[in-house]
Structures are given as C-alpha cells and as structure tokens.
Scaffold this motif. Structure first.
Motif, PDB file in Angstrom:
ATOM      1  N   GLU A 253      -3.436   4.596   2.645  1.00  0.00           N
ATOM      2  CA  GLU A 253      -4.299   5.548   1.954  1.00  0.00           C
ATOM      3  C   GLU A 253      -3.840   6.970   2.287  1.00  0.00           C
ATOM      4  O   GLU A 253      -3.235   7.228   3.331  1.00  0.00           O
ATOM      5  N   GLU A 255      -4.458  10.916   3.376  1.00  0.00           N
ATOM      6  CA  GLU A 255      -5.204  11.449   4.514  1.00  0.00           C
ATOM      7  C   GLU A 255      -6.685  11.647   4.196  1.00  0.00           C
ATOM      8  O   GLU A 255      -7.548  11.405   5.033  1.00  0.00           O
ATOM      9  N   THR A 256      -7.021  12.056   2.972  1.00  0.00           N
ATOM     10  CA  THR A 256      -8.416  12.344   2.653  1.00  0.00           C
ATOM     11  C   THR A 256      -9.263  11.068   2.538  1.00  0.00           C
ATOM     12  O   THR A 256     -10.492  11.136   2.647  1.00  0.00           O
ATOM     13  N   ARG A 257      -8.616   9.926   2.342  1.00  0.00           N
ATOM     14  CA  ARG A 257      -9.376   8.688   2.184  1.00  0.00           C
ATOM     15  C   ARG A 257      -9.359   7.818   3.438  1.00  0.00           C
ATOM     16  O   ARG A 257     -10.070   6.819   3.510  1.00  0.00           O
ATOM     17  N   LYS A 258      -8.579   8.191   4.434  1.00  0.00           N
ATOM     18  CA  LYS A 258      -8.516   7.351   5.624  1.00  0.00           C
ATOM     19  C   LYS A 258      -9.862   7.247   6.334  1.00  0.00           C
ATOM     20  O   LYS A 258     -10.155   6.249   6.990  1.00  0.00           O
ATOM     21  N   ARG A 259     -10.689   8.278   6.163  1.00  0.00           N
ATOM     22  CA  ARG A 259     -11.978   8.269   6.865  1.00  0.00           C
ATOM     23  C   ARG A 259     -12.896   7.160   6.361  1.00  0.00           C
ATOM     24  O   ARG A 259     -13.806   6.728   7.078  1.00  0.00           O
TER      25      ARG A 259
END
Length: 310
Positions: A253, A255-259
């Motif tokens: 994913e 970086e913005t969706r890894k959370r």
C-alpha cells in the motif's frame, strides 16, 4: 466427504499381546493423523463395526479396551471419528461395484477394494510386514462388456493409497491437498483446511470471520490466490531473497493507506500488513506481512478493499 477404508485383512492375525498393543496404538495415531489431513467430515469405513474385530487372533478390541485407561483413551479418540459400515453404505449406488472384485494374495479384500473404487485411502493395523508401506498392490477383476456385447473377465493390478503409520501420509500430501481444494466450496472450508492446504501461510483469528461471511462468488478466486501465495512462499529462501518470487500480483500500500493496514498480531503486537494480493470480481484483497524467520506469511485480511473506518 473424505473416506478412510479399514483393511479388514490386517486384523485378526497371529501375534503376541505386546505386539498387538503397539500396533493398535500406532493404528489409532495413523488414522487420526490421516483424518486431520483429510479435513472435517472424515469417516472411517469398515465392513463391520471396529469394536467387533479382533486385533490379533484371540484378542478382541473389547478386551484391549479394558486392559488399561490408556487403551480406553485411545479408543475414545478413534470413536470420535464418524464410523460407517458396511463398506457398500458409502457407494454411490448399492450395486455400484457389482462388476468388480479385488483380491490380495488370492483373498477378496473389501476395504482395500473400496478404497481404490472410491478413490480414498486404506488404513491397516500394522502387524504384518505387508502393511508397512504407503501403497498396497491388489488384483482387480472386472466383468466388462466388449463392443460386440459379450462379457469378459479382465484381470489387472492396481495400486491403493495406504496408511498404517503417520509417515505414510507424506506420500499422499499432494493428493490430499488436491482433493481438499476440489472439495472447497465455502469460506469456512478454506479456514478448516488451511493447515494442510497452505502450510506456509498463517492467519490472524479475525480472518476466520471474514471467510465465514465470504461472498460465494469469491470462494474460488480466494482459493486460487491462496494457492499461488503458498507456492511462492514454499519456494522462498529468506536467507537469499528479501521476499518470495510471487506467482500472483503482490504490491504494498502507499504510505497514506498503511495506517489502515495495522492489526493486532498473534503475539499481541500491532503490526502493518500492507502487502496485498488482489482477486476479482470486484476489489478483492488479501493483506499479509512477511515472516521470514518462519519462512511464512501472515494473513490479516481477506475481503474487499480495506476502508479507513474498518
């Protein structure tokens, strides 16, 4: 339903009680291991109830059960399997095998013959040396009709899958996996068979619920994607490769969706499972992380694309 067929010829032979005790313990372990590999619903099929058999000549199962608490516990483990008898009760029709006869050393063998006819596995009591291999060869006699309508008796030799000790299962692993795969038609069946089908994939507990509610249209695509992941990880050497050579499209994913890809791992730690494989129809996703120390991957999500509110 997976079927294990009892080889009645392996019972009631001559041996001392100590040998019979060891053989019965090995038999129970082998049958339970075969049942575990075969998956839920495995049945032990015999011509007569196992409790009516003699382990060795003059040493019936009933007597063996009463010898010790250990034997009683072994018997309870064996009886935990679904039992079916007689052998014909599992045939697709009562007269399904009337044109066939199977013999071993000249004697008719119902269990070994049924195991071949029904494409199952025969299980034997490991007393005699002839039952110490993962296959048994039997003679098949078939009443066949020629093109001109005449009946002819045909003789040939066939090989029967066979287990009398746990190591014998090693020779049947590929066949068991293929059989299980073909029989998987629901998400729960994927979960139940995961240890045998995908030994290099581990699953977070949350995945059980996802598979339990899996869209029926996704069962085969998920199964096939898991098979490709399993093949890739099985061939992976973490000491020389950072990750497996994937046999299906795998990507991380952004970086913005890894959370939204962080989940509680088996040890209680929260980790990121952002690597994912895709399946269709729709935006199907299987999220996982690499576990190189186990040469495995750990799956955290099987379903649609993870939304931020999930």
């Amino acid at each position: 339903m997976p079927l294990l067929f009892l080889n009645e010829k392996s019972w009631g032979t001559t041996c001392d009680p100590a040998r019979a005790e060891r053989a019965m313990a090995d038999f129970v372990d082998a049958v339970r291991a075969a049942a575990a590999a075969d998956g839920p619903g495995t049945a032990l099929v015999s011509e007569v109830d196992v409790k009516a058999l003699e382990i060795a000549e003059g040493y019936p199962v009933n007597k063996w059960i009463g010898v010790s608490p250990r034997n009683r516990a072994l018997w309870q483990r064996l009886r935990a399997l679904q039992g079916r008898s007689p052998v014909r009760s599992v045939f697709p029709a009562e007269d399904a095998a009337d044109h066939l006869e199977y013999r071993h050393d000249g004697e008719i063998v119902l269990g070994l013959g049924a195991a071949h006819f029904m494409d199952g596995i025969a299980v034997s009591l490991p007393v005699a040396r002839q039952w110490q291999d993962d296959t048994v060869t039997v003679e098949r006699i078939e009443l066949a009709e020629d093109d001109d309508g005449t009946l002819d008796m045909r003789h040939d030799s066939v090989t029967v899958r066979h287990v009398s000790a746990e190591p014998h299962l090693d020779g049947h692993v590929d066949w068991i996996r293929k059989t299980l795969n073909e029989g998987i038609t629901t998400g729960p069946r994927i979960w139940d068979g995961r240890a045998v089908l995908y030994p290099h994939l581990t699953f977070l507990p949350r995945v059980e619920g996802q598979l339990g509610s899996l869209n029926p249209h996704w069962v085969v695509p998920v199964r096939r994607t898991l098979e490709r992941l399993e093949e890739a990880v099985a061939a992976w050497d973490p000491a020389t490769m950072a990750e497996p050579e994937w046999r299906t499209k795998v990507s991380p994913e952004g970086e913005t969706r890894k959370r939204v890809c962080r989940f509680t791992d088996l040890d209680g730690e929260t980790r990121t499972f952002d690597l994912h494989a895709r399946f269709t129809p729709g935006a199907g996703r299987i999220h996982f992380r690499l576990v190189p120390e186990e040469r495995a991957i750990r799956l955290a999500h099987i379903g649609g694309k993870i939304r931020p509110d999930l």
